[in-house]
Design a protein around this motif. Sequence first.
Motif, PDB file in Angstrom:
ATOM      1  N   LEU A  75      18.213 -64.239 -13.712  1.00  0.00           N
ATOM      2  CA  LEU A  75      17.491 -65.507 -13.582  1.00  0.00           C
ATOM      3  C   LEU A  75      16.062 -65.389 -14.107  1.00  0.00           C
ATOM      4  CD1 LEU A  75      18.563 -66.962 -10.116  1.00  0.00           C
ATOM      5  CD2 LEU A  75      18.989 -67.932 -12.369  1.00  0.00           C
ATOM      6  N   VAL A  76      15.401 -64.273 -13.803  1.00  0.00           N
ATOM      7  CA  VAL A  76      14.037 -64.055 -14.288  1.00  0.00           C
ATOM      8  C   VAL A  76      14.033 -63.955 -15.810  1.00  0.00           C
ATOM      9  CG1 VAL A  76      12.109 -62.417 -14.290  1.00  0.00           C
ATOM     10  CG2 VAL A  76      13.252 -63.006 -12.151  1.00  0.00           C
ATOM     11  N   GLN A  77      15.001 -63.252 -16.391  1.00  0.00           N
ATOM     12  CA  GLN A  77      15.107 -63.145 -17.843  1.00  0.00           C
ATOM     13  C   GLN A  77      15.364 -64.513 -18.461  1.00  0.00           C
ATOM     14  OE1 GLN A  77      18.276 -60.366 -18.410  1.00  0.00           O
ATOM     15  NE2 GLN A  77      16.996 -58.567 -18.034  1.00  0.00           N
ATOM     16  N   LEU A  78      16.151 -65.317 -17.798  1.00  0.00           N
ATOM     17  CA  LEU A  78      16.468 -66.653 -18.294  1.00  0.00           C
ATOM     18  C   LEU A  78      15.218 -67.515 -18.367  1.00  0.00           C
ATOM     19  CD1 LEU A  78      18.604 -68.801 -19.056  1.00  0.00           C
ATOM     20  CD2 LEU A  78      18.842 -69.264 -16.625  1.00  0.00           C
ATOM     21  N   GLU A  79      14.367 -67.430 -17.364  1.00  0.00           N
ATOM     22  CA  GLU A  79      13.130 -68.207 -17.358  1.00  0.00           C
ATOM     23  C   GLU A  79      12.162 -67.739 -18.436  1.00  0.00           C
ATOM     24  OE1 GLU A  79      11.685 -67.837 -13.394  1.00  0.00           O
ATOM     25  OE2 GLU A  79      13.231 -69.133 -12.556  1.00  0.00           O
ATOM     26  N   ALA A  80      12.164 -66.452 -18.734  1.00  0.00           N
ATOM     27  CA  ALA A  80      11.227 -65.906 -19.717  1.00  0.00           C
ATOM     28  C   ALA A  80      11.737 -66.024 -21.155  1.00  0.00           C
ATOM     29  CB  ALA A  80      10.944 -64.432 -19.400  1.00  0.00           C
ATOM     30  N   GLY A  81      13.038 -66.097 -21.349  1.00  0.00           N
ATOM     31  CA  GLY A  81      13.608 -66.109 -22.692  1.00  0.00           C
ATOM     32  C   GLY A  81      13.618 -67.488 -23.327  1.00  0.00           C
ATOM     33  N   ILE A  82      14.127 -67.530 -24.550  1.00  0.00           N
ATOM     34  CA  ILE A  82      14.220 -68.774 -25.306  1.00  0.00           C
ATOM     35  C   ILE A  82      15.684 -69.114 -25.494  1.00  0.00           C
ATOM     36  CG2 ILE A  82      13.740 -69.881 -27.514  1.00  0.00           C
ATOM     37  CD1 ILE A  82      11.305 -68.091 -27.770  1.00  0.00           C
ATOM     38  N   ALA A  83      16.054 -70.310 -25.100  1.00  0.00           N
ATOM     39  CA  ALA A  83      17.421 -70.797 -25.297  1.00  0.00           C
ATOM     40  C   ALA A  83      17.525 -71.404 -26.697  1.00  0.00           C
ATOM     41  CB  ALA A  83      17.769 -71.833 -24.239  1.00  0.00           C
ATOM     42  N   PRO A  84      18.731 -71.409 -27.284  1.00  0.00           N
ATOM     43  CA  PRO A  84      18.867 -71.918 -28.650  1.00  0.00           C
ATOM     44  C   PRO A  84      18.590 -73.409 -28.796  1.00  0.00           C
ATOM     45  CG  PRO A  84      21.005 -71.357 -27.739  1.00  0.00           C
ATOM     46  CD  PRO A  84      19.986 -70.893 -26.760  1.00  0.00           C
ATOM     47  N   ASP A  85      18.652 -74.175 -27.708  1.00  0.00           N
ATOM     48  CA  ASP A  85      18.378 -75.602 -27.813  1.00  0.00           C
ATOM     49  C   ASP A  85      17.003 -75.985 -27.284  1.00  0.00           C
ATOM     50  OD1 ASP A  85      18.950 -75.141 -25.168  1.00  0.00           O
ATOM     51  OD2 ASP A  85      20.201 -76.913 -24.908  1.00  0.00           O
ATOM     52  N   ASP A  86      16.146 -74.980 -27.007  1.00  0.00           N
ATOM     53  CA  ASP A  86      14.777 -75.262 -26.589  1.00  0.00           C
ATOM     54  C   ASP A  86      13.998 -75.863 -27.753  1.00  0.00           C
ATOM     55  OD1 ASP A  86      15.084 -74.337 -24.029  1.00  0.00           O
ATOM     56  OD2 ASP A  86      14.138 -72.399 -24.385  1.00  0.00           O
ATOM     57  N   PRO A  87      13.137 -76.831 -27.484  1.00  0.00           N
ATOM     58  CA  PRO A  87      12.317 -77.388 -28.565  1.00  0.00           C
ATOM     59  C   PRO A  87      11.418 -76.331 -29.203  1.00  0.00           C
ATOM     60  CG  PRO A  87      12.168 -78.754 -26.599  1.00  0.00           C
ATOM     61  CD  PRO A  87      12.944 -77.526 -26.238  1.00  0.00           C
ATOM     62  N   ALA A  88      10.955 -75.370 -28.420  1.00  0.00           N
ATOM     63  CA  ALA A  88      10.097 -74.315 -28.960  1.00  0.00           C
ATOM     64  C   ALA A  88      10.871 -73.412 -29.915  1.00  0.00           C
ATOM     65  CB  ALA A  88       9.503 -73.496 -27.830  1.00  0.00           C
ATOM     66  N   ALA A  89      12.176 -73.270 -29.714  1.00  0.00           N
ATOM     67  CA  ALA A  89      12.972 -72.406 -30.585  1.00  0.00           C
ATOM     68  C   ALA A  89      13.130 -73.013 -31.965  1.00  0.00           C
ATOM     69  CB  ALA A  89      14.351 -72.169 -29.971  1.00  0.00           C
ATOM     70  N   ALA A  90      13.110 -74.338 -32.056  1.00  0.00           N
ATOM     71  CA  ALA A  90      13.291 -75.005 -33.342  1.00  0.00           C
ATOM     72  C   ALA A  90      11.981 -75.164 -34.101  1.00  0.00           C
ATOM     73  CB  ALA A  90      13.926 -76.374 -33.124  1.00  0.00           C
ATOM     74  N   ALA A  91      10.855 -75.061 -33.425  1.00  0.00           N
ATOM     75  CA  ALA A  91       9.561 -75.252 -34.075  1.00  0.00           C
ATOM     76  C   ALA A  91       9.231 -74.063 -34.970  1.00  0.00           C
ATOM     77  CB  ALA A  91       8.471 -75.424 -33.020  1.00  0.00           C
ATOM     78  N   PRO A  92       8.620 -74.314 -36.112  1.00  0.00           N
ATOM     79  CA  PRO A  92       8.243 -73.210 -36.990  1.00  0.00           C
ATOM     80  C   PRO A  92       7.117 -72.386 -36.372  1.00  0.00           C
ATOM     81  CG  PRO A  92       7.387 -75.270 -37.835  1.00  0.00           C
ATOM     82  CD  PRO A  92       8.260 -75.606 -36.668  1.00  0.00           C
ATOM     83  N   ALA A  93       7.060 -71.149 -36.747  1.00  0.00           N
ATOM     84  CA  ALA A  93       6.028 -70.255 -36.234  1.00  0.00           C
ATOM     85  C   ALA A  93       4.690 -70.600 -36.871  1.00  0.00           C
ATOM     86  CB  ALA A  93       6.399 -68.811 -36.523  1.00  0.00           C
ATOM     87  N   ILE A  94       3.624 -70.469 -36.119  1.00  0.00           N
ATOM     88  CA  ILE A  94       2.281 -70.717 -36.628  1.00  0.00           C
ATOM     89  C   ILE A  94       1.704 -69.371 -37.028  1.00  0.00           C
ATOM     90  CG2 ILE A  94      -0.027 -71.523 -36.040  1.00  0.00           C
ATOM     91  CD1 ILE A  94       1.296 -73.425 -34.049  1.00  0.00           C
ATOM     92  N   VAL A  95       1.212 -69.329 -38.265  1.00  0.00           N
ATOM     93  CA  VAL A  95       0.658 -68.088 -38.794  1.00  0.00           C
ATOM     94  C   VAL A  95      -0.832 -68.272 -39.007  1.00  0.00           C
ATOM     95  CG1 VAL A  95       0.734 -66.454 -40.692  1.00  0.00           C
ATOM     96  CG2 VAL A  95       2.832 -67.557 -39.919  1.00  0.00           C
ATOM     97  N   SER A  96      -1.613 -67.338 -38.526  1.00  0.00           N
ATOM     98  CA  SER A  96      -3.055 -67.375 -38.720  1.00  0.00           C
ATOM     99  C   SER A  96      -3.431 -66.340 -39.764  1.00  0.00           C
ATOM    100  CB  SER A  96      -3.793 -67.055 -37.423  1.00  0.00           C
ATOM    101  OG  SER A  96      -3.491 -68.011 -36.453  1.00  0.00           O
ATOM    102  N   VAL A  97      -4.429 -66.689 -40.576  1.00  0.00           N
ATOM    103  CA  VAL A  97      -4.915 -65.770 -41.597  1.00  0.00           C
ATOM    104  C   VAL A  97      -6.381 -65.502 -41.314  1.00  0.00           C
ATOM    105  CG1 VAL A  97      -5.324 -65.453 -44.053  1.00  0.00           C
ATOM    106  CG2 VAL A  97      -3.284 -66.665 -43.276  1.00  0.00           C
ATOM    107  N   ILE A  98      -6.734 -64.226 -41.289  1.00  0.00           N
ATOM    108  CA  ILE A  98      -8.114 -63.830 -41.062  1.00  0.00           C
ATOM    109  C   ILE A  98      -8.582 -63.091 -42.302  1.00  0.00           C
ATOM    110  CG2 ILE A  98      -9.673 -62.449 -39.654  1.00  0.00           C
ATOM    111  CD1 ILE A  98      -7.673 -62.817 -37.351  1.00  0.00           C
TER     112      ILE A  98
END
Length: 106
Positions: A75-98
């Motif tokens: 249950l703890v792993q489930l809360e911390a992980g990403i499900a395949p239908d989570d909105p965050a899972a579909a969003a592209p990664a944000i890349v920062s350049v320094i």
Amino acid sequence: MTGEVLHWLQALLGSDTPPEELASRYERLGTARAVAFEVLQERITQLLADPLKVTVNGIATVDNTNNLTALERRLVQLEAGIAPDDPAAAAPAIVSVIALRARTRR
């Protein structure tokens, strides 16, 4: 429910839960995370309905406390992980350049 969600649920919960049951729960609850949470909660409830440890002196001991601990960890792993239908899972990664610049020499 997509095939990816079904595979994720079966990997998390095991193959003993029929896909039809998972699909009906998914339609009712709306997310894969909610389905997994409900199934894990039911399994915990089933374990708690009976004594966790039974000992017959000199014959046998049945101890389900490790099973309960494993389900709670899941249950703890489930809360911390990403499900395949989570909105965050579909969003592209944000890349920062320094940009790095050389210091002026003294």
